[in-house]
Design an enzyme around this catalytic site. Structure first.
Site, short mmCIF file in Angstrom:
data_model
loop_
_atom_site.label_atom_id
_atom_site.label_comp_id
_atom_site.label_asym_id
_atom_site.label_seq_id
_atom_site.Cartn_x
_atom_site.Cartn_y
_atom_site.Cartn_z
N LYS A 162 -10.63 -6.04 6.83
CA LYS A 162 -10.37 -4.72 6.24
C LYS A 162 -10.21 -4.82 4.72
O LYS A 162 -10.80 -4.03 3.96
CB LYS A 162 -9.14 -4.08 6.84
CG LYS A 162 -8.89 -2.70 6.23
CD LYS A 162 -7.57 -2.12 6.65
CE LYS A 162 -7.27 -0.90 5.81
NZ LYS A 162 -5.88 -0.61 5.74
N ASP B 70 -9.55 0.45 9.98
CA ASP B 70 -8.16 0.28 10.36
C ASP B 70 -7.92 1.12 11.61
O ASP B 70 -8.85 1.68 12.19
CB ASP B 70 -7.22 0.65 9.21
CG ASP B 70 -7.34 2.11 8.79
OD1 ASP B 70 -8.04 2.91 9.47
OD2 ASP B 70 -6.73 2.47 7.77
N HIS C 114 -6.69 4.00 11.94
CA HIS C 114 -7.06 5.41 11.78
C HIS C 114 -8.56 5.62 11.93
O HIS C 114 -9.00 6.56 12.60
CB HIS C 114 -6.56 5.93 10.43
CG HIS C 114 -5.10 5.74 10.23
ND1 HIS C 114 -4.16 6.44 10.93
CD2 HIS C 114 -4.42 4.88 9.43
CE1 HIS C 114 -2.95 6.04 10.57
NE2 HIS C 114 -3.08 5.09 9.66
#
Length: 121
Positions: free
Chosen positions: A58, A77, A79
């Site tokens: 990430k 991530d 979300h």
């Protein structure tokens, strides 16, 4: 700066990672980051950045997208994974965690949906 000085500045547990990354960048020379900026393979850029101490997929994709003009990098991530499950591929809900394979699937979904530049879409 020393590790102690970096900790005192508020970097906490990240201090040794910052030190080692700075050392590695100096060792690799000025052209290394420039070469990543012009590379056209997001997986290659991610892999190179993940070679820096403390950098995972990430963070590598965030650096690639926001600092190295890699517009197809998709920082995934929880979300982004949730959006991918809800909007693009409900089968992702059966995945127990964000493994490297799932991370790749989610990024590929966004790239196929939005084309280039998916990360800036």
């Amino acid at each position: 700066a020393s590790e102690t000085e970096l900790r005192d500045l508020g970097l906490g547990y990240r201090a040794p990672y910052v030190l080692k990354t700075a050392e590695t960048l100096v060792q690799r020379g000025d052209g290394w980051l420039g070469a990543l900026r012009t590379a056209r393979d997001p997986a290659y850029v991610r892999s190179e950045l993940c070679g820096l101490m403390g950098v995972g997929p990430k963070v590598a994709d965030c650096v690639a997208l926001f600092s190295l003009d890699q517009a197809d990098a998709i920082p995934v991530d929880t979300h982004v994974w949730t959006i991918a499950c809800r909007e693009y591929d409900s089968s992702l809900r059966s995945c127990a965690s964000l493994t490297p394979e799932v991370y790749g699937r989610v990024g590929a979904l966004f790239r196929s949906r939005y084309g280039s530049p998916a990360g800036r879409g």
